[in-house]
Design a protein around this motif. Structure first.
Motif, PDB file in Angstrom:
ATOM      1  N   ILE A   8      99.787  49.232  67.969  1.00 44.91           N
ATOM      2  CA  ILE A   8      99.998  49.969  68.985  1.00 44.91           C
ATOM      3  C   ILE A   8     101.321  49.961  69.589  1.00 44.91           C
ATOM      4  O   ILE A   8     102.085  48.830  69.723  1.00 44.91           O
ATOM      5  N   ILE A   9     102.262  51.125  69.554  1.00 44.51           N
ATOM      6  CA  ILE A   9     103.665  50.912  70.100  1.00 44.51           C
ATOM      7  C   ILE A   9     103.588  51.478  71.394  1.00 44.51           C
ATOM      8  O   ILE A   9     103.157  52.769  71.912  1.00 44.51           O
ATOM      9  N   VAL A  33      99.940  45.084  70.013  1.00 40.90           N
ATOM     10  CA  VAL A  33     100.894  45.799  70.880  1.00 40.90           C
ATOM     11  C   VAL A  33     102.374  45.531  71.048  1.00 40.90           C
ATOM     12  O   VAL A  33     102.608  44.453  71.541  1.00 40.90           O
ATOM     13  N   PHE A  34     102.986  46.451  70.975  1.00 38.71           N
ATOM     14  CA  PHE A  34     104.433  46.005  71.052  1.00 38.71           C
ATOM     15  C   PHE A  34     104.807  47.078  72.196  1.00 38.71           C
ATOM     16  O   PHE A  34     105.140  48.175  72.308  1.00 38.71           O
ATOM     17  N   GLU A  35     105.300  46.359  73.391  1.00 42.39           N
ATOM     18  CA  GLU A  35     105.907  46.880  74.630  1.00 42.39           C
ATOM     19  C   GLU A  35     107.338  46.596  74.884  1.00 42.39           C
ATOM     20  O   GLU A  35     107.646  45.264  75.004  1.00 42.39           O
ATOM     21  N   LYS A  36     108.157  47.491  74.995  1.00 37.90           N
ATOM     22  CA  LYS A  36     109.423  47.264  74.930  1.00 37.90           C
ATOM     23  C   LYS A  36     109.863  46.692  76.526  1.00 37.90           C
ATOM     24  O   LYS A  36     110.664  45.889  76.463  1.00 37.90           O
ATOM     25  N   HIS A  81     109.216  43.694  73.302  1.00 34.95           N
ATOM     26  CA  HIS A  81     109.365  43.789  71.707  1.00 34.95           C
ATOM     27  C   HIS A  81     109.543  45.603  71.708  1.00 34.95           C
ATOM     28  O   HIS A  81     108.569  46.150  72.019  1.00 34.95           O
ATOM     29  N   GLU A  82     110.538  46.063  71.150  1.00 37.54           N
ATOM     30  CA  GLU A  82     110.978  47.589  70.980  1.00 37.54           C
ATOM     31  C   GLU A  82     110.551  47.786  69.552  1.00 37.54           C
ATOM     32  O   GLU A  82     111.236  47.149  68.624  1.00 37.54           O
ATOM     33  N   VAL A  83     109.886  48.904  69.217  1.00 39.43           N
ATOM     34  CA  VAL A  83     109.835  49.253  67.876  1.00 39.43           C
ATOM     35  C   VAL A  83     110.942  50.331  67.784  1.00 39.43           C
ATOM     36  O   VAL A  83     111.096  51.144  68.291  1.00 39.43           O
ATOM     37  N   LEU A  84     111.689  50.208  66.520  1.00 39.28           N
ATOM     38  CA  LEU A  84     112.760  50.986  66.460  1.00 39.28           C
ATOM     39  C   LEU A  84     112.690  51.961  65.299  1.00 39.28           C
ATOM     40  O   LEU A  84     113.355  52.871  65.109  1.00 39.28           O
TER      41      LEU A  84
END
Lengths: 453, 453
Positions: A8-9, A33-36, A81-84
């Motif tokens: 999950i982004i 879950v990746f949360e910026k 953690h940011e998804v690029l």
């Protein structure tokens, strides 16, 4: 069999609603879950009240921390953690670990995009200057609070007259700032028709907000990298704090090179199951498009309610269930000091664009029986289909007890009720709560008599 | 052609709504209203607030005087005129002029019966004693006020735990009386299920009302023709003021020998056009029966909203138009000090009687976002059909901002919405107004999970 993995982004309302729903339905699936930012599952809508001091600590806005998600739901929520990038061909996402300044690819079997939205700002000079803030994440709220404490700004300028701008105007007035508002159109709050927006316009002026109407943001000026002025097509406004209140854009720039279909505004296109055009990818919340039940067209709106609901729907479907989110009718509500504003359905200008012939009326009434102490003013505007008398929209401006009546109109819109149906509704009445005809019914009666029905 | 004549019996909400509607539709017809008391068109629901002093004068409860009806609508409203008999064979009514102590027959072409209701009291000794009051007419309200001023009573006993009893309990507490309440069942307010009624029971105790549960009125005792005690099956309660709060009976005794059909409870039977079994006679308001849209059965309720609505419907039809009143879903709301109570639909005991299988849940939530200042408690109970998940009833107890949410449930009931439909509703949300899931939706979510749907 290999354990399935859901990535999950985004770890706020939509993402964590989905994660929790998936876990309730399926104990086995791995959930990452990746949360910026530093925070999961918080109420972004509460930020103005944290700024104003009505809420003593930003902690109170947090519903559940990553530790709690781990413990209670076995959900691996990784903050900072940011998804690029999303590589849909290989079912993987490129992730930046902001703490360790590293990058890695993470595979997924199923993916949910729940990256939310951010304050819109046109591409003008100095738009990234220190002291210019959107209000879409808890981080931004905390930054505004710190900025006020650190720099003691005196002159705040709100650019844009939407809900968030107005809520922030109240908050900054409470914090003792001088507040101006730059607005592109004549009346503020263009989610209302101008004849209703003008009531809020006057109310904001009464509260001490200086409003510059029909002015457009040109650029920002800075001194030592900090905001110093807002320049419009008509003037230069001294400013040591700027709030962007021109609406929300979906956070989907990182999907540009993916094969995930986006709308013109950049929102992720989804079916009513919240599934995207890619079989194993879903999207929910402020980054996704939704559907308007009155216009019967795709619709973009950024609201906590919709984020929560679409998150649950996505979660149910990701877990293998079957659920659909039917859509919205455009309901929104807002409080500015003692004023309450609510709206649902379509505006006159939207109906004109759709070539729908409509009739409209506006009534003044009271929130309680006229003789009951503290009966407050309420203005109700209704819009109905000229041919059928079917409700198409409603707007309410008033004081304490006014706005929540919009829910009856929202329910009426969802169920395609006519004005006659609204008059016939068995709504509650006692003198402390309403006149004997509820104001929404008074408006329906007036409009039906205009229709000659 | 001879001018048509409409006679209306009763000059309050239903009668005068009908009269005004007829006049708007037809300028020619002669309209005569016979009203037993001194007053036309007043808010009976406001009486407790006049007694408490929240409303400074009984005049404020009067919407329109006979003089105003004459001037504005050319309606001949004759106060202090009581209709004693209806002679349907000869289309005439026997009228007593209470001022001149005369009687006369008045012919009609069309007749509307809108005599309202009165406080029910069983046939016990001394029930007509001075100091025992119902609260159904403005006259009764003024009498209570005078009685308190003249006799300075100390001990009030409310017999019956319904809305009016509770509103009057508050009023009398404010006037400085000691208030007791005698109630036939375990919990007060039997328009709620006992598990919700108990919340009000506790609240009333906290306010200082002494409650005698499971006690039945046996008779009244008097001293010099004034009330001195209420005798129950368990005790004798000293009382110098008694309020009857055991519900309302239709004022239809004068129809006994007419051919107009009455229900078992004595309410005038009407079609959805408000027409009685006699072709040229209509009835509306608290003296008439209505229809319950959930049970699909005839239903008696005495409410200002229903009186106004059925009056308008009757008026439209009397004037030759076509209108139907679809019925009610049983919505009611009440405020006692800081407590708000609301209900709609059917109770558990009513569903059991109808042999409908149901599920039910109760949730505790807040009226605003949990972190927002002054978020108040709200308890919501929902009842749904076990097979279909369709809503069958809702009950709310809470504090400021709680009760008016019942209107969404009332609208849902009218439109036969399921729990899933309620969850999907686009209700308004902002932290000052609601948690992100409105409490009625929180309850729907919990109940749907119990259903496993």
């Amino acid at each position: 069999m290999k354990k399935q993995k859901l990535v999950i982004i985004g770890g706020d309302a939509a993402g964590m609603s989905a994660a929790s729903k998936v876990r309730r339905e399926n104990k086995e699936i791995e959930i990452i879950v990746f949360e910026k930012s530093e925070y999961t599952s918080y109420s972004a809508c509460g930020i103005p009240y944290f700024i104003s001091g009505k809420i003593s600590s930003s902690e109170k806005l947090i519903v559940r921390s990553p530790e709690q998600f781990k413990k209670k739901y076995n959900i691996d929520a990784r903050i900072l953690h940011e998804v690029l990038e999303v590589d849909t061909s290989n079912n993987r996402v490129l992730v930046k670990n902001s703490t360790e300044k590293t990058q890695f690819w993470e595979n997924y079997d199923k993916l949910l995009i729940a990256t939310g939205g951010k304050a819109y700002c046109p591409d003008v000079a100095n738009r990234d200057a220190n002291g210019i803030f959107g209000v879409s994440t808890l981080r931004s709220g905390i930054k505004i609070d710190s900025y006020i404490k650190d720099f003691n700004p005196k002159n705040a300028v709100i650019v844009g007259g939407g809900y968030i701008g107005l809520e922030m105007a109240e908050a900054l007035l409470i914090r003792g700032l001088k507040v101006s508002l730059v607005n592109r159109s004549e009346e503020i709050m263009n989610t209302l028709d101008p004849d209703m927006g003008t009531l809020i316009h006057k109310a904001m002026k009464n509260l001490g907000v200086t409003i510059y109407s029909n002015e457009e943001l040109k650029h920002f000026e800075t001194e030592k990298d900090r905001i110093s002025a807002v320049v419009t097509n008509k003037r230069t406004l001294k400013a040591d704090l700027v709030i962007l209140g021109m609406g929300t854009s979906p956070n989907t720039a990182f999907l540009k090179n993916s094969k995930i279909a986006l709308s013109e505004k950049g929102a992720v296109k989804v079916a009513r199951t919240q599934r995207t055009n890619i079989r194993n990818i879903w999207s929910a919340g402020d980054c996704a498009e939704t559907f308007h039940l009155v216009s019967k067209k795709p619709f973009y709106v950024s609201l906590g309610t919709v984020a929560n609901k679409t998150g649950v729907i996505a979660g149910k479907n990701i877990a293998g269930g079957k659920a659909v989110f039917p859509g919205v009718v455009g309901t929104a509500v807002c409080k500015i000091c003692s004023y309450e504003v609510a709206r649902t359905g379509l505006l006159e200008k939207e109906l004109q664009k759709l070539n729908i012939e409509y009739v409209t009326t506006t009534i003044q009434s009271k929130t309680r029986a006229h003789y009951y102490p503290d009966a407050k003013d309420i203005t109700v505007k209704l819009i109905a289909d000229k041919k059928t008398g079917r409700l198409l929209g409603g707007q309410i401006v008033g004081e304490e007890g006014a706005a929540k009546r919009i829910d009856v109109l929202a329910t009426a819109l969802t169920n395609r009720l006519t004005l006659r149906n609204i008059i016939d509704l068995d709504l509650s009445y006692a003198p402390p709560f309403s006149p004997v005809w509820d104001p929404v019914q008074i408006a329906a009666r007036k409009l039906i008599s205009q229709l000659g029905k």
